[in-house]
Design an enzyme around this catalytic site. Structure first.
Site, PDB file in Angstrom:
ATOM      1  N   HIS A 265     -17.879   2.908   8.315  1.00 42.80           N
ATOM      2  CA  HIS A 265     -17.212   4.156   7.877  1.00 42.80           C
ATOM      3  C   HIS A 265     -17.686   4.538   6.945  1.00 42.80           C
ATOM      4  O   HIS A 265     -17.122   4.798   5.703  1.00 42.80           O
ATOM      5  CB  HIS A 265     -15.855   3.414   7.632  1.00 42.80           C
ATOM      6  CG  HIS A 265     -15.224   2.488   8.788  1.00 42.80           C
ATOM      7  ND1 HIS A 265     -15.070   2.120  10.045  1.00 42.80           N
ATOM      8  CD2 HIS A 265     -14.745   0.978   8.435  1.00 42.80           C
ATOM      9  CE1 HIS A 265     -14.482   1.084  10.172  1.00 42.80           C
ATOM     10  NE2 HIS A 265     -13.927  -0.095   9.162  1.00 42.80           N
ATOM     11  N   ASP A 316     -14.734  -3.083  15.693  1.00 40.50           N
ATOM     12  CA  ASP A 316     -13.574  -3.071  14.572  1.00 40.50           C
ATOM     13  C   ASP A 316     -12.384  -3.503  15.112  1.00 40.50           C
ATOM     14  O   ASP A 316     -12.677  -4.976  14.365  1.00 40.50           O
ATOM     15  CB  ASP A 316     -13.574  -1.484  13.806  1.00 40.50           C
ATOM     16  CG  ASP A 316     -12.605  -1.248  12.507  1.00 40.50           C
ATOM     17  OD1 ASP A 316     -12.547  -2.706  11.515  1.00 40.50           O
ATOM     18  OD2 ASP A 316     -12.971  -1.145  11.513  1.00 40.50           O
TER      19      ASP A 316
HETATM   20  C1  NGQ Z   1     -10.855  -5.398   7.429  1.00 41.91           C
HETATM   21  N1  NGQ Z   1     -10.548  -2.838   8.383  1.00 41.91           N
HETATM   22  O1  NGQ Z   1     -11.608  -5.394   6.390  1.00 41.91           O
HETATM   23  O2  NGQ Z   1     -10.495  -5.717   8.317  1.00 41.91           O
HETATM   24  C2  NGQ Z   1     -10.735  -3.682   7.070  1.00 41.91           C
HETATM   25  C3  NGQ Z   1      -9.329  -3.019   6.891  1.00 41.91           C
HETATM   26  C4  NGQ Z   1      -9.336  -2.871   3.516  1.00 41.91           C
HETATM   27  C5  NGQ Z   1     -10.869  -1.116   8.533  1.00 41.91           C
HETATM   28  N2  NGQ Z   1     -11.707  -0.446   7.412  1.00 41.91           N
HETATM   29  C6  NGQ Z   1      -8.727  -4.086   5.029  1.00 41.91           C
HETATM   30  N3  NGQ Z   1     -11.330  -1.377   9.159  1.00 41.91           N
HETATM   31  O3  NGQ Z   1     -10.253  -1.948   4.382  1.00 41.91           O
HETATM   32  O4  NGQ Z   1      -9.380  -3.157   2.710  1.00 41.91           O
HETATM   33 ZN    ZN Z   2     -13.782  -2.991   9.402  1.00 32.21          ZN
END
Ligand code: NGQ
Ligand code: ZN
Length: 447
Positions: A265, A316
């Protein structure tokens, strides 16, 4: 068993009447323009298996449960609160059962290896399991049960915001110090199958201080390094407030990012950051379905690829597991914002879907620390297309992949991973048992 295909996308291009001789999980010989031999498993079209560079397997179990408005200003951060509540309920057995289903579905979709960005390390109250790598072991067991290749990326997580802010209570399961993390990674590595790859994943610049980042990089020991980097506008603003720099700029300036790195990302980037990622050799880990689902924004894929940047795709959050859809949405995001068509087609390859597929196979291999593509000596990770899908009628070469990516509904027939046929007719060989275990886990989770 050896395989024969009417046509195959080999490393050096399309060929007709192709025999692949398999030995020890690899492609031992490639013969083009030949007849099948008695006993060959005969199929329509062979493509290389696609790496899935970014997964949080456990999130598969909440797919569809975060699509109702909780507040009028629902966004990534309110989704995360919901996800954290879910995290608190997942024990080792649930983790393994959910991951096994997610991985079986990845194989059915044409993904043959997964990069698991794994951060559910500890018990729900933050205490250590007797085996500190219990949960990593569950991920490895799930990958073995499904038969998918695993690049395990244990996550380092220590803080709740830029500049070493304390982590929140809901983040207790993720936390380690650098020494504890090194021990966890070593123990996790010992649980992988022979073709497993171990890497590391500093979660994000929100979760790691600069000192920690520099200390922990040697733990990668030459393996892949993945990081979430600039997914949300607020994340970029917070990073600027903390350091004076945007996240990708900060990373490129402060640590030696190279081809072992995957920036997941890298959504919000300025032109200098785009050029900097390309120059570093790092892979841009793009997750178009999840990035759309979470309202992240659009990575400037056209500029990045025009400069020669390497991409991989990841499922993801696993809200939907579909390799072709990731590639389709990657292109459609560009079309919708630019008012143009075939934006991500290449100079060298006019077919958009085929170009993106080839890019994601090559970049995905780099990202996950493995060789990909159909050639002698490569792992026998192979996807065959389903000749009964009318979307493939009278299609040849790159038009087959474009028809898969943009037009087909049931494209994948068989999937081999490490020479073993894991799916046939688009269905995983052990789907019934894996699904039953998943349903039982879900019943406990929601009880
Ligand atoms: C995660 N997911 O680690 O699962 C993350 C969310 C974050 C994405 N970034 C949590 N899509 O980034 O703090
Ligand atoms: Zn992630």
């Amino acid at each position: 068993m050896n395989l024969w295909f009417e046509s195959a996308l080999l490393e050096d291009g399309w060929a007709d009447r192709v025999r692949l001789v398999l030995a020890d999980g690899r492609i031992a010989a490639v013969e083009a323009g030949v007849d099948p031999v008695v006993g060959d498993d005969r199929h329509f079209v062979a493509l290389p298996g696609l790496p899935n560079v970014h997964s949080h397997a456990f999130q598969r179990a909440m797919a569809g449960l975060a699509e109702a408005r909780g507040r009028t200003d629902d966004d990534f951060w309110s989704w995360r609160d919901l996800m954290y509540r879910f995290v608190g309920r997942i024990g080792p057995e649930e983790c393994e059962a959910i991951a096994a289903l997610a991985y079986a579905e990845m194989l059915e979709a044409g993904f043959t290896r997964v990069g698991e960005f794994h951060y559910l390390h500890h018990a729900p109250d933050g205490s250590r399991y007797d085996d500190v790598a219990e949960m990593s072991g569950r991920i490895a067991a799930a990958a073995d049960a499904a038969g998918i290749g695993l690049t395990l990326l244990p996550v380092f997580y220590a803080h709740g915001g830029f500049g070493g802010q304390p982590a929140g209570a809901a983040q207790g399961r993720f936390l380690n110090d650098v020494d504890g993390f090194a021990a966890l990674v070593e123990r996790a590595a010992s649980k992988l199958a022979p073709d497993g790859v171990i890497g590391i994943a500093p979660h994000s610049l929100r979760a790691v201080t600069p000192e920690e980042l520099r200390e922990l990089l040697p733990v990668a020991n030459g393996g892949p390094v993945h990081i979430h980097i600039a997914e949300q506008i607020k994340e970029v603003a917070d990073c600027v407030a903390w350091s004076g720099k945007r996240p990708v700029r900060w990373l490129l300036d402060e640590v030696s990012v190279d081809a072992r790195w995957t920036l997941v990302h890298a959504t919000h980037v300025e032109p200098d950051e785009v050029a900097g990622i390309v120059a570093s050799g790092a892979v841009a880990g793009l997750c178009p379905i999840t990035e759309a689902n979470l309202g992240d924004g659009l990575f400037p894929a056209a500029e990045f690829m025009a400069l020669g940047g390497m991409i991989g795709v990841g499922s993801d959050s696993n809200v939907r597991i579909d390799a072709a859809e990731e590639l389709r949405l990657l292109e459609y995001g560009q079309r919708l914002t630019r008012g143009a068509r075939n934006v991500l087609a290449g100079e060298d390859r006019a077919a958009t879907g085929a170009r993106l597929f080839a890019a994601a196979v090559a970049g995905g291999g780099r990202s996950l620390g493995v060789e990909t593509g159909l050639a002698v000596g490569r792992p026998a990770d192979i996807v065959s297309l389903d000749r009964t899908d009318p979307a493939f009628a009278e299609r040849k070469g790159d038009a087959l992949i474009d028809s898969w990516v943009f037009a087909s509904r049931r494209a994948v027939d068989c999937v081999w991973r490490g020479g073993v046929k894991q799916a046939e007719g688009g269905r995983h060989r052990d789907r019934d048992a894996i699904e039953a275990r998943y349903r039982a886990a879900l019943a406990r989770l929601t009880a």
